[in-house]
Design a protein around this motif. Sequence first.
Motif, PDB file in Angstrom:
ATOM      1  N   SER A 112       6.791  -8.245   0.923  1.00  0.00           N
ATOM      2  CA  SER A 112       7.492  -7.126   1.562  1.00  0.00           C
ATOM      3  C   SER A 112       6.988  -5.791   1.048  1.00  0.00           C
ATOM      4  CB  SER A 112       9.001  -7.249   1.319  1.00  0.00           C
ATOM      5  OG  SER A 112       9.326  -7.038  -0.048  1.00  0.00           O
ATOM      6  N   ILE A 113       6.499  -5.771  -0.192  1.00  0.00           N
ATOM      7  CA  ILE A 113       5.975  -4.527  -0.767  1.00  0.00           C
ATOM      8  C   ILE A 113       4.555  -4.250  -0.284  1.00  0.00           C
ATOM      9  CG2 ILE A 113       5.299  -3.374  -2.914  1.00  0.00           C
ATOM     10  CD1 ILE A 113       7.608  -4.862  -4.282  1.00  0.00           C
ATOM     11  N   VAL A 114       3.645  -5.222  -0.469  1.00  0.00           N
ATOM     12  CA  VAL A 114       2.236  -4.955  -0.192  1.00  0.00           C
ATOM     13  C   VAL A 114       1.922  -4.948   1.303  1.00  0.00           C
ATOM     14  CG1 VAL A 114       1.514  -5.871  -2.417  1.00  0.00           C
ATOM     15  CG2 VAL A 114       1.566  -7.388  -0.449  1.00  0.00           C
ATOM     16  N   TYR A 115       2.603  -5.795   2.094  1.00  0.00           N
ATOM     17  CA  TYR A 115       2.367  -5.816   3.543  1.00  0.00           C
ATOM     18  C   TYR A 115       3.290  -4.859   4.296  1.00  0.00           C
ATOM     19  CZ  TYR A 115      -0.407 -10.073   2.883  1.00  0.00           C
ATOM     20  OH  TYR A 115      -1.355 -10.992   2.495  1.00  0.00           O
ATOM     21  N   GLY A 116       4.363  -4.433   3.634  1.00  0.00           N
ATOM     22  CA  GLY A 116       5.343  -3.588   4.306  1.00  0.00           C
ATOM     23  C   GLY A 116       5.482  -2.214   3.703  1.00  0.00           C
ATOM     24  N   TRP A 117       6.341  -2.079   2.702  1.00  0.00           N
ATOM     25  CA  TRP A 117       6.756  -0.754   2.238  1.00  0.00           C
ATOM     26  C   TRP A 117       5.641   0.044   1.594  1.00  0.00           C
ATOM     27  CZ3 TRP A 117      10.673   0.014   4.926  1.00  0.00           C
ATOM     28  CH2 TRP A 117      11.636  -0.978   5.130  1.00  0.00           C
ATOM     29  N   LYS A 118       4.616  -0.599   1.099  1.00  0.00           N
ATOM     30  CA  LYS A 118       3.500   0.126   0.482  1.00  0.00           C
ATOM     31  C   LYS A 118       2.537   0.700   1.520  1.00  0.00           C
ATOM     32  CE  LYS A 118      -0.098  -0.433  -3.052  1.00  0.00           C
ATOM     33  NZ  LYS A 118       0.337   0.742  -3.824  1.00  0.00           N
ATOM     34  N   ARG A 119       2.569   0.194   2.738  1.00  0.00           N
ATOM     35  CA  ARG A 119       1.658   0.649   3.794  1.00  0.00           C
ATOM     36  C   ARG A 119       2.236   1.864   4.512  1.00  0.00           C
ATOM     37  NH1 ARG A 119       1.881  -3.599   7.551  1.00  0.00           N
ATOM     38  NH2 ARG A 119       0.589  -2.288   8.899  1.00  0.00           N
ATOM     39  N   ASP A 120       1.450   2.939   4.553  1.00  0.00           N
ATOM     40  CA  ASP A 120       1.895   4.167   5.218  1.00  0.00           C
ATOM     41  C   ASP A 120       2.162   3.933   6.696  1.00  0.00           C
ATOM     42  OD1 ASP A 120       1.704   5.572   2.864  1.00  0.00           O
ATOM     43  OD2 ASP A 120      -0.354   6.240   3.240  1.00  0.00           O
ATOM     44  N   SER A 121       1.286   3.150   7.345  1.00  0.00           N
ATOM     45  CA  SER A 121       1.437   2.932   8.779  1.00  0.00           C
ATOM     46  C   SER A 121       2.714   2.165   9.100  1.00  0.00           C
ATOM     47  CB  SER A 121       0.222   2.175   9.331  1.00  0.00           C
ATOM     48  OG  SER A 121       0.092   0.918   8.683  1.00  0.00           O
ATOM     49  N   PHE A 122       3.105   1.241   8.219  1.00  0.00           N
ATOM     50  CA  PHE A 122       4.343   0.483   8.430  1.00  0.00           C
ATOM     51  C   PHE A 122       5.553   1.405   8.329  1.00  0.00           C
ATOM     52  CE2 PHE A 122       7.948  -1.914   6.746  1.00  0.00           C
ATOM     53  CZ  PHE A 122       8.057  -2.927   7.676  1.00  0.00           C
ATOM     54  N   ARG A 123       5.594   2.235   7.313  1.00  0.00           N
ATOM     55  CA  ARG A 123       6.720   3.161   7.145  1.00  0.00           C
ATOM     56  C   ARG A 123       6.767   4.165   8.286  1.00  0.00           C
ATOM     57  NH1 ARG A 123       4.540   3.466   1.943  1.00  0.00           N
ATOM     58  NH2 ARG A 123       3.973   5.656   2.319  1.00  0.00           N
ATOM     59  N   ARG A 124       5.593   4.626   8.707  1.00  0.00           N
ATOM     60  CA  ARG A 124       5.551   5.603   9.796  1.00  0.00           C
ATOM     61  C   ARG A 124       6.033   4.979  11.110  1.00  0.00           C
ATOM     62  NH1 ARG A 124       0.709   6.787   9.326  1.00  0.00           N
ATOM     63  NH2 ARG A 124       0.957   8.601   7.972  1.00  0.00           N
ATOM     64  N   ALA A 125       5.659   3.716  11.334  1.00  0.00           N
ATOM     65  CA  ALA A 125       6.086   3.039  12.560  1.00  0.00           C
ATOM     66  C   ALA A 125       7.606   2.895  12.610  1.00  0.00           C
ATOM     67  CB  ALA A 125       5.430   1.667  12.659  1.00  0.00           C
ATOM     68  N   LEU A 126       8.249   2.719  11.454  1.00  0.00           N
ATOM     69  CA  LEU A 126       9.706   2.613  11.422  1.00  0.00           C
ATOM     70  C   LEU A 126      10.386   3.962  11.621  1.00  0.00           C
ATOM     71  CD1 LEU A 126      10.278   0.119   8.451  1.00  0.00           C
ATOM     72  CD2 LEU A 126      10.236  -0.382  10.895  1.00  0.00           C
ATOM     73  N   ASN A 127       9.697   5.043  11.259  1.00  0.00           N
ATOM     74  CA  ASN A 127      10.324   6.367  11.289  1.00  0.00           C
ATOM     75  C   ASN A 127      10.003   7.169  12.535  1.00  0.00           C
ATOM     76  OD1 ASN A 127      11.518   6.025   8.745  1.00  0.00           O
ATOM     77  ND2 ASN A 127       9.650   6.688   7.697  1.00  0.00           N
TER      78      ASN A 127
END
Length: 396
Positions: free
Chosen positions: A338-353
């Motif tokens: 969840s950290i390395v594939y999710g919350w650590k990735r800028d694109s993942f956080r940006r897609a949620l926001n």
Amino acid sequence: MNSPNNISMIDLISDFTHHHELLSENQMQTIAVLGLLTSGLSFIGSGSVFLCAVYLKRVCYPEVFPTFHLALADMFSSLFLIISSSIFLTSPVKSTMNYPGTPGPCAYLMAIVTSAYTLAFFLTITYALEAYFRFRKRLVDTMNMDLMTVQVVSNRWMYLVYIVAWLLPVIFGGILMYVTHSLRDCDDDVPPNSKLYYHYNRTNLSAQCSSCFPVFWFNEDHCWKQVDEGHLMHVIIRLIFLIPLLMVMILNMILYVLVAKVFKQVAMRRGLLSYHQRKEEQLLKKKAFLYQGVFYLCWLPSVILGIVSLFTSYSMAEFFWLLVIQAIFGPLQGILNSIVYGWKRDSFRRALNERTSLLSTNRTTAISAQNERHDLLNHRSSVIKEVLSKKILMMF
């Protein structure tokens, strides 16, 4: 497996001696508590990715879709590992009949846990395939900027890959369920003059023989003596877990090597600036090393234990230190993913926001760059390539 008709006092003494070489109840409690805590952390970590993607309705965004599937698999594996460990810690194991060959619930939980972790393994490969195909497609099509569209997966074949990744673990779980259901306790056919041995063998089985412990902690063959064809069944159950794990370790490494190779070849062909090229290559290698490092950290102890357990000289007591390491890092897969594939990735956080996906941003950037090509004719090609390369790496 010992024949009931050939049982003697020598067998009883040998079994008694072996019993004192096993893990103690306190050691088993330690492993169970560690597994319970780490799987609980993983359930929270993977659940955070799952809930955010569903609540914000971002599941079908290309930056979220592979991570969402991986988080769902990690949630399943963590949840059932929590249930299995809790049963061991809160119930008298012998009274709940959770040894191999008995109809207790933990044998079926073992099949579900194995299936769920195998699912997470396959989805790790799926993520690597997505990265490979996206790099290959987007970087090769750099000059066709106006053709870029928002897609959930890199190509249609990936939908089939996702189906197979989910279907195979279900089949493996079904095989384990069938094997578990087919196990026959040798007590049913023991002659009266041999009842003493089997009564002794059953009532003196160590807690480490409990089926409440997942297959990747690898108990010993002596735990399966009371099961008809127990040794063969034990080998089958271990291999159903070990073979997919080893396969994923090898294929993942190959895929990330191919990703780096494709990126370097296409970047050189498109004429990227040498400084920019080296910088992006370093970022790519860093991410690939991180993804691979997490997987090996979690499962290398399990591979070692699994291979060693196939030898007749294997003793859990001898490898207690490695079992402790495995109990810590194996179930941590969910939170680390969840950290390395999710919350650590800028694109993942940006897609949620953001209200639009990253690929939509790419498309807007590309169209804007093309509209300005009359004024920036000398700089258009290098600027577009650099921006696209950066955006693609962000998806990875």
